[in-house]
Design a protein around this motif. Structure first.
Motif, short mmCIF file in Angstrom:
data_model
loop_
_atom_site.label_atom_id
_atom_site.label_comp_id
_atom_site.label_asym_id
_atom_site.label_seq_id
_atom_site.Cartn_x
_atom_site.Cartn_y
_atom_site.Cartn_z
N LYS A 137 46.13 34.49 35.66
CA LYS A 137 46.35 33.13 36.18
C LYS A 137 45.72 32.11 35.24
O LYS A 137 44.66 32.36 34.64
CB LYS A 137 45.77 33.01 37.58
CG LYS A 137 44.27 33.20 37.62
CD LYS A 137 43.74 33.20 39.02
CE LYS A 137 42.24 33.46 38.99
NZ LYS A 137 41.66 33.61 40.27
N PRO A 149 48.56 30.36 44.55
CA PRO A 149 48.90 29.31 43.57
C PRO A 149 49.19 27.96 44.23
O PRO A 149 48.86 26.92 43.68
CB PRO A 149 50.12 29.86 42.83
CG PRO A 149 50.63 30.99 43.65
CD PRO A 149 49.49 31.49 44.46
N TRP A 203 55.95 34.78 35.40
CA TRP A 203 55.11 33.74 35.99
C TRP A 203 55.75 33.05 37.18
O TRP A 203 56.94 32.79 37.20
CB TRP A 203 54.78 32.68 34.94
CG TRP A 203 54.03 33.22 33.78
CD1 TRP A 203 54.51 33.43 32.52
CD2 TRP A 203 52.68 33.66 33.78
NE1 TRP A 203 53.53 33.97 31.74
CE2 TRP A 203 52.38 34.12 32.48
CE3 TRP A 203 51.67 33.70 34.74
CZ2 TRP A 203 51.14 34.61 32.12
CZ3 TRP A 203 50.44 34.19 34.39
CH2 TRP A 203 50.18 34.64 33.09
N TRP A 213 50.81 31.60 37.78
CA TRP A 213 50.32 32.74 38.53
C TRP A 213 51.18 33.94 38.20
O TRP A 213 52.40 33.80 38.06
CB TRP A 213 50.43 32.42 40.02
CG TRP A 213 49.47 33.18 40.86
CD1 TRP A 213 49.74 34.29 41.60
CD2 TRP A 213 48.09 32.89 41.06
NE1 TRP A 213 48.62 34.71 42.25
CE2 TRP A 213 47.58 33.86 41.93
CE3 TRP A 213 47.22 31.91 40.57
CZ2 TRP A 213 46.26 33.89 42.33
CZ3 TRP A 213 45.92 31.93 40.98
CH2 TRP A 213 45.44 32.91 41.85
#
Length: 167
Positions: A67, A107, A152, A98
């Motif tokens: 992250k 997130p 992601w 994240w």
């Protein structure tokens, strides 16, 4: 149609604009760094025009990204004011990245914390005599999350700012 050299006044304005822009960027990035330091361990940050390769956690199989935050600065049109100042304004996108397939709650919580951390009612951002204000008329907001490729989950936060510079 030859290119003419800048006059003394033109050079001064260009130098001041460039120097003030750097101070604005620094004030904003200092606040981003302070936000990243609120996490344990500190959240990694990809800053504008800095080499940043998101780290990978090799201890899990398959390896996953770690992250992190990424900051992007955007200028919008500058305007002269009636008070011998110029209004410099823009927005910063602070994105929470994240690892994909690890849920959406955390997130989104971090993005919400970024919105709160850049609240326009908090102290102004100052660096070497230049003060940047988060725009109270356009407060920070969290946008819809995006899937960024296959690695992601990306939650963007938009932070509008302005600064009046004496001319």
């Amino acid at each position: 149609s030859a290119i003419r050299p800048l006059s003394h006044v033109d050079r001064r304005v260009c130098k001041v604009a460039t120097y003030d822009d750097a101070k604005i960027d620094t004030a904003l990035m200092n606040r981003v760094a302070a936000f990243a330091e609120t996490f344990t361990p500190d959240m990694l940050v990809g800053y504008p025009n800095r080499k940043f390769v998101p780290p990978v956690d090799e201890s899990v199989v398959p390896p996953k990204g770690v992250k992190h935050l990424r900051a992007f600065l955007f200028r919008t049109p500058t305007a002269a004011t009636a008070f011998r100042t110029r209004l410099v304004q823009g927005f910063m996108q602070l994105s929470v990245y994240w690892p994909f397939d690890e849920g959406t709650i955390k997130p989104n919580e971090i993005a919400g914390a970024a919105v709160a951390f850049f609240d326009p009612q908090l102290p102004w951002l100052t660096f070497e005599g230049v003060t940047v204000r988060i725009d109270p008329g356009r407060p920070p907001y969290k946008s819809s999350p995006l899937q960024d490729g296959t690695a992601w989950w990306h939650v963007p936060v938009t932070i509008n700012w302005f600064c009046q510079i004496n001319t």
